[in-house]
Design a protein around this motif. Structure first.
Motif, short mmCIF file in Angstrom:
data_model
loop_
_atom_site.label_atom_id
_atom_site.label_comp_id
_atom_site.label_asym_id
_atom_site.label_seq_id
_atom_site.Cartn_x
_atom_site.Cartn_y
_atom_site.Cartn_z
N THR A 149 0.82 -1.22 0.00
CA THR A 149 0.00 0.00 0.00
C THR A 149 0.85 1.27 0.00
O THR A 149 0.30 2.38 0.03
CB THR A 149 -0.95 0.03 1.21
OG1 THR A 149 -0.20 -0.20 2.42
CG2 THR A 149 -2.02 -1.03 1.08
N SER A 163 0.30 5.22 -7.45
CA SER A 163 -0.54 4.66 -6.41
C SER A 163 -0.23 3.17 -6.25
O SER A 163 0.27 2.51 -7.16
CB SER A 163 -2.01 4.84 -6.76
OG SER A 163 -2.83 4.11 -5.88
N VAL A 165 -2.41 0.85 -6.11
CA VAL A 165 -3.32 0.02 -6.89
C VAL A 165 -2.81 -0.23 -8.31
O VAL A 165 -3.32 -1.10 -9.01
CB VAL A 165 -4.74 0.64 -6.93
CG1 VAL A 165 -5.33 0.70 -5.54
CG2 VAL A 165 -4.72 2.00 -7.58
N SER A 178 -9.39 -1.89 -9.41
CA SER A 178 -8.17 -1.45 -8.71
C SER A 178 -8.33 -0.03 -8.17
O SER A 178 -8.03 0.25 -7.01
CB SER A 178 -6.97 -1.51 -9.66
OG SER A 178 -6.73 -2.84 -10.08
N LEU A 179 -8.82 0.87 -9.02
CA LEU A 179 -9.00 2.26 -8.59
C LEU A 179 -10.04 2.38 -7.48
O LEU A 179 -9.93 3.25 -6.62
CB LEU A 179 -9.38 3.13 -9.79
CG LEU A 179 -8.29 3.30 -10.86
CD1 LEU A 179 -8.83 4.09 -12.05
CD2 LEU A 179 -7.06 3.98 -10.29
N GLU A 182 -8.50 1.97 -4.10
CA GLU A 182 -7.44 2.90 -3.72
C GLU A 182 -7.66 3.54 -2.35
O GLU A 182 -6.72 3.73 -1.58
CB GLU A 182 -7.29 3.99 -4.78
CG GLU A 182 -6.09 4.89 -4.57
CD GLU A 182 -5.85 5.80 -5.76
OE1 GLU A 182 -4.79 6.44 -5.78
OE2 GLU A 182 -6.71 5.86 -6.66
#
Length: 221
Positions: A149, A163, A165, A178-179, A182
């Motif tokens: 993360t 990011s 993700v 995935s987004l 986040e």
């Protein structure tokens, strides 16, 4: 309290190693992310950009009325960007990149030190024979949650925003899914640190109990 004395003695005895392991982990994780990008996209980076992090942080503090907002912006400021630029369209577009962010280096350094501390306490624990696999698995899970993360990779398919993700999308998870995950990053990272902190306390307690036992070894042994 004997647990605090155990933690204090363990830290003082190994703080140099913990610091070294923390720095090493933070740097090696950057190398790991870069290798992952190179393998995934079968291409090597063709640009490196250095940013004036200190100057940018000063400007943000001066121009942002809210200190809280300023610190939040500085938290995401980049130091170095390394990636693959596609020059087929105008002046070029970054297809993918690794973004080295000082704040994330600090988090990863703390992660490396805490993981190392867990392993040190495990080696000193004389009662881990039956639970060694569980202790190592819990430590590994906590480390994985924090590390994944705090990844700072970007990919144009994911709006080119660095990011954690992006790694999920690279592994094949749908970009939209995935987004959508986040916002869970801080929660999962906090959970990972919580597991590592709990492990350190539990291992110190086990060592303290062994010390209190007639068969236990002296604390300084």
């Amino acid at each position: 309290m004997i647990i605090l004395r155990t933690l204090n003695h363990s830290f003082k005895s190994h703080y140099k190693a913990l610091l070294l392991h923390g720095v090493g982990f933070a740097l090696l994780f950057q190398v790991f992310m870069m290798l992952a990008l190179i393998v995934r996209f079968q291409a090597v980076p063709n640009y490196v950009t250095f940013y004036d992090w200190i100057g940018n942080a000063q400007w943000i503090l001066q121009s942002t009325p809210s200190l809280r907002d300023a610190l939040g912006i500085i938290w995401e400021e980049w130091l170095i960007e390394i990636g693959k630029m596609n020059y087929d369209y105008g002046t070029g577009i970054s297809e993918w990149s690794l973004n080295i962010v000082p704040s994330r280096l600090l988090v990863l350094g703390l992660l490396g030190a805490m993981t190392s501390w867990c392993l040190v306490l495990m080696r000193q624990d004389t009662h881990t024979q039956g639970t060694s696999a569980t202790l190592h698995a819990t430590t590994g899970l906590g480390t994985l949650l924090v590390a994944i993360t705090n990844a700072t990779m970007s990919w144009v398919v994911c709006c080119a925003t660095p990011s954690w993700v992006v790694g999920l999308a690279m592994l094949g998870l749908g970009v939209s899914t995935s987004l959508a995950l986040e916002t869970m990053g801080p929660l999962l990272s906090g959970l990972g640190f919580g597991l590592l902190f709990t492990m350190i306390i539990v291992l110190a307690w086990r060592k303290s109990r062994a010390f209190a036992s007639p068969k236990g070894k002296p604390l300084h042994a």
